[in-house]
Design an enzyme around this catalytic site. Sequence first.
Site, mmCIF file in Angstrom:
data_model
loop_
_atom_site.group_PDB
_atom_site.id
_atom_site.type_symbol
_atom_site.label_atom_id
_atom_site.label_comp_id
_atom_site.label_asym_id
_atom_site.label_seq_id
_atom_site.Cartn_x
_atom_site.Cartn_y
_atom_site.Cartn_z
ATOM 1 N N GLN A 134 6.048 -10.220 -12.538
ATOM 2 C CA GLN A 134 6.042 -9.329 -11.273
ATOM 3 C C GLN A 134 6.095 -10.701 -10.124
ATOM 4 O O GLN A 134 5.238 -10.462 -9.740
ATOM 5 C CB GLN A 134 5.129 -8.329 -11.148
ATOM 6 C CG GLN A 134 4.809 -7.694 -9.587
ATOM 7 C CD GLN A 134 3.597 -6.503 -9.790
ATOM 8 O OE1 GLN A 134 2.639 -6.626 -10.679
ATOM 9 N NE2 GLN A 134 3.384 -6.243 -8.543
ATOM 10 N N GLY A 135 6.872 -10.410 -9.044
ATOM 11 C CA GLY A 135 7.622 -11.180 -8.249
ATOM 12 C C GLY A 135 6.881 -11.445 -7.137
ATOM 13 O O GLY A 135 7.684 -10.837 -5.606
ATOM 14 N N TYR A 136 5.618 -10.764 -6.488
ATOM 15 C CA TYR A 136 5.122 -9.740 -5.400
ATOM 16 C C TYR A 136 4.514 -10.912 -4.225
ATOM 17 O O TYR A 136 4.833 -11.295 -3.687
ATOM 18 C CB TYR A 136 4.414 -8.813 -5.152
ATOM 19 C CG TYR A 136 4.904 -7.692 -5.681
ATOM 20 C CD1 TYR A 136 6.596 -7.680 -6.121
ATOM 21 C CD2 TYR A 136 4.539 -6.385 -5.627
ATOM 22 C CE1 TYR A 136 6.363 -6.241 -6.399
ATOM 23 C CE2 TYR A 136 5.273 -4.837 -5.523
ATOM 24 C CZ TYR A 136 6.493 -4.561 -5.985
ATOM 25 O OH TYR A 136 6.974 -4.112 -6.534
ATOM 26 N N SER A 137 3.210 -11.283 -4.951
ATOM 27 C CA SER A 137 2.203 -12.375 -4.012
ATOM 28 C C SER A 137 3.287 -13.793 -3.257
ATOM 29 O O SER A 137 4.298 -14.442 -4.058
ATOM 30 C CB SER A 137 0.890 -12.665 -4.524
ATOM 31 O OG SER A 137 0.324 -11.193 -4.550
ATOM 32 N N SER B 253 1.760 -12.918 -13.058
ATOM 33 C CA SER B 253 1.269 -13.260 -14.764
ATOM 34 C C SER B 253 2.458 -13.200 -15.392
ATOM 35 O O SER B 253 3.202 -12.216 -15.416
ATOM 36 C CB SER B 253 0.618 -11.131 -14.405
ATOM 37 O OG SER B 253 -1.139 -11.524 -13.644
ATOM 38 N N GLU C 12 1.801 1.532 -10.984
ATOM 39 C CA GLU C 12 0.379 0.032 -11.417
ATOM 40 C C GLU C 12 -0.563 1.045 -10.929
ATOM 41 O O GLU C 12 -1.934 0.911 -12.085
ATOM 42 C CB GLU C 12 0.661 -0.753 -10.188
ATOM 43 C CG GLU C 12 -0.232 -1.672 -10.923
ATOM 44 C CD GLU C 12 0.410 -3.363 -9.801
ATOM 45 O OE1 GLU C 12 0.491 -2.896 -9.142
ATOM 46 O OE2 GLU C 12 0.160 -3.890 -10.860
ATOM 47 N N ASN D 175 -10.652 -5.261 -3.510
ATOM 48 C CA ASN D 175 -11.826 -3.716 -3.366
ATOM 49 C C ASN D 175 -11.236 -3.495 -2.049
ATOM 50 O O ASN D 175 -10.946 -2.305 -1.355
ATOM 51 C CB ASN D 175 -12.955 -4.545 -4.014
ATOM 52 C CG ASN D 175 -13.152 -3.946 -4.930
ATOM 53 O OD1 ASN D 175 -12.772 -3.191 -5.752
ATOM 54 N ND2 ASN D 175 -14.827 -3.967 -5.159
ATOM 55 N N GLU D 176 -11.169 -4.585 -1.043
ATOM 56 C CA GLU D 176 -11.446 -4.287 0.018
ATOM 57 C C GLU D 176 -10.210 -3.625 0.828
ATOM 58 O O GLU D 176 -10.320 -2.076 1.493
ATOM 59 C CB GLU D 176 -11.256 -5.553 0.851
ATOM 60 C CG GLU D 176 -12.334 -5.543 0.379
ATOM 61 C CD GLU D 176 -13.152 -6.930 -1.093
ATOM 62 O OE1 GLU D 176 -11.782 -7.465 -0.921
ATOM 63 O OE2 GLU D 176 -14.292 -7.042 -0.746
HETATM 64 C C1 LIG Z 1 -4.754 -12.367 -12.651
HETATM 65 C C2 LIG Z 1 -4.655 -11.904 -11.117
HETATM 66 C C3 LIG Z 1 -3.143 -11.790 -11.559
HETATM 67 C C4 LIG Z 1 -2.083 -11.389 -10.777
HETATM 68 N N1 LIG Z 1 -0.840 -10.949 -10.702
HETATM 69 C C5 LIG Z 1 -0.323 -11.047 -10.093
HETATM 70 C C6 LIG Z 1 1.278 -10.766 -10.413
HETATM 71 O O1 LIG Z 1 1.605 -10.515 -11.569
HETATM 72 N N2 LIG Z 1 2.233 -10.255 -9.695
HETATM 73 C C7 LIG Z 1 1.751 -10.565 -7.825
HETATM 74 O O2 LIG Z 1 2.533 -10.415 -7.053
HETATM 75 N N3 LIG Z 1 0.195 -11.252 -7.651
HETATM 76 C C8 LIG Z 1 -0.172 -10.863 -8.532
HETATM 77 N N4 LIG Z 1 -1.607 -11.177 -8.861
HETATM 78 C C9 LIG Z 1 -2.475 -11.492 -6.963
HETATM 79 C C10 LIG Z 1 -2.943 -10.596 -6.489
HETATM 80 O O3 LIG Z 1 -1.910 -9.224 -5.755
HETATM 81 C C11 LIG Z 1 -3.442 -11.115 -4.970
HETATM 82 O O4 LIG Z 1 -4.245 -12.026 -5.369
HETATM 83 C C12 LIG Z 1 -3.613 -10.048 -4.067
HETATM 84 O O5 LIG Z 1 -3.479 -9.275 -3.546
HETATM 85 C C13 LIG Z 1 -4.564 -10.579 -2.680
HETATM 86 O O6 LIG Z 1 -3.891 -11.828 -2.468
HETATM 87 P P1 LIG Z 1 -5.017 -12.640 -2.213
HETATM 88 O O7 LIG Z 1 -5.013 -13.397 -3.464
HETATM 89 O O8 LIG Z 1 -3.904 -12.929 -0.876
HETATM 90 O O9 LIG Z 1 -6.578 -12.504 -1.119
HETATM 91 P P2 LIG Z 1 -6.318 -12.507 0.313
HETATM 92 O O10 LIG Z 1 -5.605 -11.348 1.058
HETATM 93 O O11 LIG Z 1 -6.458 -13.862 1.097
HETATM 94 O O12 LIG Z 1 -7.633 -11.760 1.061
HETATM 95 C C14 LIG Z 1 -9.189 -12.943 0.226
HETATM 96 C C15 LIG Z 1 -10.573 -11.693 0.526
HETATM 97 O O13 LIG Z 1 -10.147 -10.631 2.372
HETATM 98 C C16 LIG Z 1 -10.054 -9.650 1.907
HETATM 99 N N5 LIG Z 1 -9.059 -8.942 2.993
HETATM 100 C C17 LIG Z 1 -7.371 -9.144 3.135
HETATM 101 N N6 LIG Z 1 -7.096 -8.402 4.044
HETATM 102 C C18 LIG Z 1 -8.482 -7.382 4.134
HETATM 103 C C19 LIG Z 1 -8.052 -6.096 5.082
HETATM 104 N N7 LIG Z 1 -6.869 -6.290 6.223
HETATM 105 N N8 LIG Z 1 -9.729 -5.491 5.264
HETATM 106 C C20 LIG Z 1 -10.527 -6.213 4.820
HETATM 107 N N9 LIG Z 1 -10.242 -7.412 3.483
HETATM 108 C C21 LIG Z 1 -8.906 -8.143 3.893
HETATM 109 C C22 LIG Z 1 -9.632 -8.985 1.059
HETATM 110 O O14 LIG Z 1 -10.118 -8.593 0.314
HETATM 111 C C23 LIG Z 1 -10.251 -11.148 -0.087
HETATM 112 O O15 LIG Z 1 -11.630 -10.072 -0.661
HETATM 113 C C24 LIG Z 1 -2.453 -11.341 -9.055
HETATM 114 C C25 LIG Z 1 -3.578 -11.786 -9.215
HETATM 115 C C26 LIG Z 1 -4.706 -12.503 -9.878
HETATM 116 C C27 LIG Z 1 -6.635 -12.444 -9.743
#
Ligand SMILES: Cc1cc2nc3c(=O)[nH]c(=O)nc-3n(C[C@H](O)[C@H](O)[C@H](O)COP(=O)(O)OP(=O)(O)OC[C@H]3O[C@@H](n4cnc5c(N)ncnc54)[C@H](O)[C@@H]3O)c2cc1C
Length: 766
Positions: free
Chosen positions: A509-512, A544, A627, A749-750
Amino acid sequence: MSAVLTEEQRALQETAAAYLASHANARESRDGDQALWQGIAELGWAAVIVPEAFGGLGLGLAEAAVLLEESGRQLSRSPLFASVVLAHPLLVRCATDPACRRLLPAMAEGRCTATVIAGPGLSPFVAAAGLDIQARRDGDGWVLDGLAGQVLDGDTADMALVVARLAEGGMGLFEVAAGLAGVTCNPLEAWDLTRPQAGWQLDGVRLAAEARLDSPGALDDGLCGALAATAVLLAAEQVGGAARCIELTVAYTRERQQFGRPVASFQAVKHRCAQMMVHLESARSALGSALAASSGAALDEIAVARVQAAEAYRFCAAEAIQLHGGVGFTWEYDPQLHFKRAQWGRQWFGTPDAWRAAVADSVLGQTPDTRHHGAQHAEAPAPAVDEQAFRAEVADWMARHLSGRFEVLRHRGGPGDETAHSQLRREWEQVMASGGWIGLGWPRAHGGRELPVSLQVAFHEEYARAGGPGRMGHIGETLLAPTLIDFGTPEQQQRFLPGIREGTAFWCQGYSEPGAGSDLAAIRTRCWLEGGQWHLQGQKVWTSLAHESEWIFVIARSTPGSVGREGLSFLLVPLDQPGVEIRPIRQLTGEAEFNEVFFDDACTAAECIVGAPGEGWKVAMALLGYERGLSTLGQQMHFSHELQLLVDAARARAVDRDPAIRRRIADAWIGLRTLRANALRIFARGEAAAGPEALVYKYAWSNWHRDLGELAMDVMGTAGDLQAQDDPLRRLQQVFFFSRADTIYAGTNEIQLNLIAERGLGMPRG
Ligand SMILES: Cc1cc2nc3c(=O)[nH]c(=O)nc-3n(C[C@H](O)[C@H](O)[C@H](O)COP(=O)(O)OP(=O)(O)OC[C@H]3O[C@@H](n4cnc5c(N)ncnc54)[C@H](O)[C@@H]3O)c2cc1C
């Protein structure tokens, strides 16, 4: 209430809501509201659980629960609780036929009200020795003596059904009219004015022989069962109360302005309301499950509902006070009434801790000081014959195939262990496919088996029970395939679904992206159509299993200059090409399960776009719905294996007698049963991700799993410091470390709390 209300139940709920709300004013008056009870009787609600043979409606606990939820919401003060919910089930379960014929018709018509005296707090765990009243024979009749210090509705009930300790040994059930010689009733000043109490002193009260009501031997099991049934209905009342606390709080915070904006728009406030909703929906799921099981003697389910509802109500009532600010501390506003009712409800029908202790006994075995005489661990009701046969088929297939060279995969490849035997697990996917176990829920037209949800659940449970390994193909099977079935072209379906179903094509899955995490719409990877192909330039991250996959689905910006959700497209891209580079990232666990994926003029065919160009956001969000819904079910079944490992580890380290560890294990077990009830509620509704239970599910399971990891390390003690090589310690350490990711991926969570507050509770965006 239950999973999904029937039409009749919904009609009952609407009538009850309107009627009880119109009588909400009388709840604090000592005399109650005679008109309210009159109306309840006229509407037939006093007869709800009385069998038709005794002049009742003969409806089930589910209908009574509908009424109780509404009366809890309105804090109604009437004999509904003591007489209908408490006394009727006791008579129905324990009294002789003639006694029922004599007493129940008048009670069902509301002409006579009753209460119950059966030991302090009416605990289902009561034993004869714990009863307050003693009975001795007096010729043909009986004489009763003793003090029941706190009797619910004791000041207004026409009679008490008294469970007394017999001088000759054992228990007996007696009918004692309020005005009888030797009965003194002393009204008490309770904090909860909506639930009045009185002391009943019995001094040499003489009763005729027919005042003894119980059939021989019926009280031994029947008393516990009746009080447990009341505990379920109390849970329904508490669910109603908790729901009302949320409604009041959301309404107040939307109205109240501070710093120039509604306080409901502050994230700190929204998150607390969202957590109230998580508690409420967990309790509602647990209640539905208990109601479904309560015809049998499933005390396990009752324990789950009792604990979840009691905790949810107090949490919501306490938060309601806090989020109302100063007015929350006044007599005038309702949160204080709920807070007092919630506190009342914890002390009766077995405290939450007593139910936890019963769960701990059932999961861990009893300790010498355990005093749960009445409550026994009950097996879940037997599944339907079709399901039994299907389960046996899965179990047999797993035993025959997860053997030989695949034996090593048993219980491997779960969270934190994804890199274990990856090549062999790819081969396992094909073995699964040959058994027809991939695409169980897909439509037949797409090569699936279109199995009903109950059988899909059964499959996941049997798979986990047999130690089935973590699935390499789950992203394709559970995320992309439903998306293609809903949004793909027939050509895309024909091209991509067979590889997924046959276990030969693996997807990621290529989202992030580095700049687009929680704010996914900030995506910068570009794509454009040129020379009959889509071209991609940019970077994905945290992908992943990219290093194990042939294909990636990607959202990328196809409209130059577009921002946010507009101008994005959903593409299917092969990974094995010169324009793609995959770099594994080492995780906190030491494994490297996720990756960076770089696109440097990577290409895919023009027809590999799902949905229209520029409309990829809609497709991407639909995929996330899968999901957060169905696809987590299989994972949840592995949780139960982890919990069993934890129980084994607690026994092996001899901490299974530590009261604190027992309590936490009981909570973990209760939480897992609640998750299951919640998942079943999602599926029963028939539209995953549609109801409130779907909205809270991701938050609930990920936090449960994280807590399990912490408990596991506390069970291990210093042994947890060292990297274990074997199960159970190794697996439990993985749970502890990997579960930190559970509350991050698929929406942190947030972000989950934001969604719950905004979508579930209609609170304003910040
Ligand atoms: C083990 C693992 C597997 C993953 N697999 C995939 C995958 O296969 N494909 C894929 O596309 N992505 C994947 N991800 C990525 C995942 O979806 C992102 O890590 C997640 O969406 C959070 O984005 P970020 O890491 O950029 O954190 P950020 O968005 O930078 O967040 C940092 C902190 O700020 C908080 N925050 C951000 N915005 C807000 C808000 N508006 N209000 C309150 N708090 C906020 C967050 O909750 C977090 O605590 C994976 C992540 C993990 C850990």
